[in-house]
Design a protein around this motif. Structure first.
Motif, PDB file in Angstrom:
ATOM      1  N   LYS A  61       0.932  -1.203   0.226  1.00 47.09           N
ATOM      2  CA  LYS A  61      -0.063   0.094   0.242  1.00 47.09           C
ATOM      3  C   LYS A  61       0.953   1.291   0.067  1.00 47.09           C
ATOM      4  O   LYS A  61       0.478   2.234  -0.148  1.00 47.09           O
ATOM      5  CB  LYS A  61      -0.970   0.196   1.277  1.00 47.09           C
ATOM      6  N   ARG A  63       1.817   2.539   2.666  1.00 43.57           N
ATOM      7  CA  ARG A  63       1.464   3.277   3.693  1.00 43.57           C
ATOM      8  C   ARG A  63       2.489   3.999   4.486  1.00 43.57           C
ATOM      9  O   ARG A  63       3.451   3.270   4.890  1.00 43.57           O
ATOM     10  CB  ARG A  63       0.768   2.314   4.695  1.00 43.57           C
ATOM     11  N   SER A 149      -8.442  -1.517   3.340  1.00 45.17           N
ATOM     12  CA  SER A 149      -8.713  -1.090   2.173  1.00 45.17           C
ATOM     13  C   SER A 149      -7.740  -1.555   1.023  1.00 45.17           C
ATOM     14  O   SER A 149      -6.450  -1.145   1.171  1.00 45.17           O
ATOM     15  CB  SER A 149      -9.311   0.115   1.792  1.00 45.17           C
ATOM     16  N   ASN A 151      -6.345  -0.479  -1.577  1.00 43.87           N
ATOM     17  CA  ASN A 151      -5.835   0.682  -2.241  1.00 43.87           C
ATOM     18  C   ASN A 151      -4.647   0.970  -1.895  1.00 43.87           C
ATOM     19  O   ASN A 151      -4.201   0.670  -0.976  1.00 43.87           O
ATOM     20  CB  ASN A 151      -6.828   1.616  -2.252  1.00 43.87           C
ATOM     21  N   SER A 157     -10.702   4.183  -1.820  1.00 41.60           N
ATOM     22  CA  SER A 157     -10.796   2.959  -1.465  1.00 41.60           C
ATOM     23  C   SER A 157     -11.210   1.923  -2.721  1.00 41.60           C
ATOM     24  O   SER A 157     -12.220   2.381  -3.301  1.00 41.60           O
ATOM     25  CB  SER A 157     -11.924   2.606  -0.099  1.00 41.60           C
ATOM     26  N   GLU A 186     -16.467   1.900   4.303  1.00 43.37           N
ATOM     27  CA  GLU A 186     -15.943   1.126   5.183  1.00 43.37           C
ATOM     28  C   GLU A 186     -16.524   0.763   6.466  1.00 43.37           C
ATOM     29  O   GLU A 186     -17.739   1.684   6.666  1.00 43.37           O
ATOM     30  CB  GLU A 186     -14.428   1.624   5.574  1.00 43.37           C
ATOM     31  N   HIS A 226      -8.968   8.107   9.509  1.00 45.39           N
ATOM     32  CA  HIS A 226      -7.489   7.484   9.205  1.00 45.39           C
ATOM     33  C   HIS A 226      -6.513   7.405  10.331  1.00 45.39           C
ATOM     34  O   HIS A 226      -5.558   6.979  10.394  1.00 45.39           O
ATOM     35  CB  HIS A 226      -6.788   8.206   8.155  1.00 45.39           C
TER      36      HIS A 226
HETATM   37 MG    MG Z   1      -8.370   2.819   3.915  1.00 51.66          MG
END
Ligand code: MG
Ligand code: TXA
Length: 326
Positions: A61, A63, A149, A151, A157, A186, A226
């Motif tokens: 991701k 992230r 999610s 993405n 998402s 979500e 988030h």
């Molecule tokens: Mg998400």
């Protein structure tokens, strides 16, 4: 040490039939990454009990930080082995599971969800999704499955296999295609930690329906989409008893040592996040190794320089929080 993260790999498109579901579950049991449908959004699934598998989620991701992840289970009975349900949590689970509700509860003593999936917190986020394909995968996997999610970080998402392909093809092992998702937003996240349930994120179950079940207004915990937990709160969980000294060349005067990459020397009271310099492996080890070094009781933990690319950014984010003045 500069290998691109995540490594490119072929992504299989699996049909949501008996053999596709069996293959998805086998990949998950083997530590792989599989995008699977839930009724809310597609989730990027991995074995929640494996820090290394979970680190793969963050890598795929991109992230930038280690948010705690939701662990998915096939039923309430298996969820209750992972977390402690008070009366409110139990009532909400009975009312809305399977469905688009996530409950954040204290982790049980037998909780098998990895430190990384929980971001080092004493709580755990649990969800029993209603999607029949997700349910079948979870049954076959036989363990909690972490899934944010599916993405790339910062993007919208994924609610279809095509969205997932656009973001994650070449980064994950498979996509289980069951068509577009039903709910499309979500899950609602409710924390039942100390009496009054708190709404951490609005989602697929409306607040009014939840308040109806618990018989009182939900405490709203800000826009929690988030970052439902303030960085400050998270930082205090990471903060070891020892001081933390970053970007160190070597331990000095009795410091514990958290190394990274090949080292010419061995040090007492030391652990290496990844002797080969693999950031994914380092991410998987980070929380556990910090804890272990702290338990050695040294005044200071000196930490080697960690590259800032890929998962290094998230590792450094957590290390800086641990090193921040308290
Ligand atoms: Mg998400
Ligand atoms: O519908 C959904 O919930 C989807 C599908 C795939 O299940 N999953 C999802 O996961 O949205 P994610 O990772 O994007 O969102 C997880 C949220 C984050 O806001 C995270 O901070 C919060 O859950 N969370 C997880 N564990 C928590 C904990 N122990 N305490 C507080 N918040 C937590």
């Amino acid at each position: 040490m500069n290998q691109p993260l995540p490594a490119s790999r072929p992504t299989k498109l699996l049909a949501a039939d008996t053999s596709g579901i069996a293959e998805a579950a086998a990949l998950l049991r083997a530590g792989g990454l599989v995008a699977m449908p839930t009724e809310t959004v597609y989730g990027l699934a991995a074995d929640a009990t494996s820090g290394t598998a979970v680190a793969g989620i963050y890598a795929a991701k991109e992230r930038p930080s280690f948010n705690p992840l939701i662990s998915h289970l096939p039923d309430l009975a298996s969820a209750r082995r992972q977390g402690l349900f008070d009366a409110n949590a139990l009532a909400l689970a009975q009312a809305f599971w399977p469905g688009p509700l996530t409950l954040v509860v204290p982790a049980s003593s037998g909780c098998t969800v990895s430190d990384l999936a929980r971001a080092g917190l004493p709580s755990v986020a649990l969800r029993v999704p209603a999607h029949p394909v997700a349910h079948a995968v979870l049954e076959a996997a036989g363990r909690p499955i972490a899934a944010p999610s599916a993405n790339r970080s910062g993007r919208i998402s994924a609610t279809s296999a095509a969205h997932v392909i656009a973001d994650l093809e070449g980064r994950i092992d498979a996509i289980l295609d069951a068509g577009p998702t039903e709910v499309g937003v979500e899950s609602t996240i409710v924390a039942c930690l100390d009496g009054a349930p708190r709404l951490l994120r609005p989602g697929g179950v409306p607040r009014e329906a939840i308040e109806h079940v618990i018989g009182r207004p939900l405490v709203i915990a800000g826009d929690a989409g988030h970052a439902p937990i303030s960085p400050g709160m998270l930082a205090s969980h990471y903060a070891p008893a020892a001081r933390v000294r970053l970007d160190a060349e070597a331990p000095e005067g009795g410091e514990a040592w958290l190394g990274f990459g090949p080292e010419g020397r061995e040090y007492p009271a030391s652990l290496n996040l990844s002797p080969s310099g693999d950031l994914r492996e380092a991410a998987a080890h980070l929380f556990g190794y910090m804890r272990r070094l702290d338990e050695m009781g040294r005044k200071t933990i000196a930490v080697a320089r960690i590259p800032e690319h890929g998962l290094g950014e998230a590792i450094n984010d957590r290390l800086r929080r641990a090193a921040a003045p308290r």
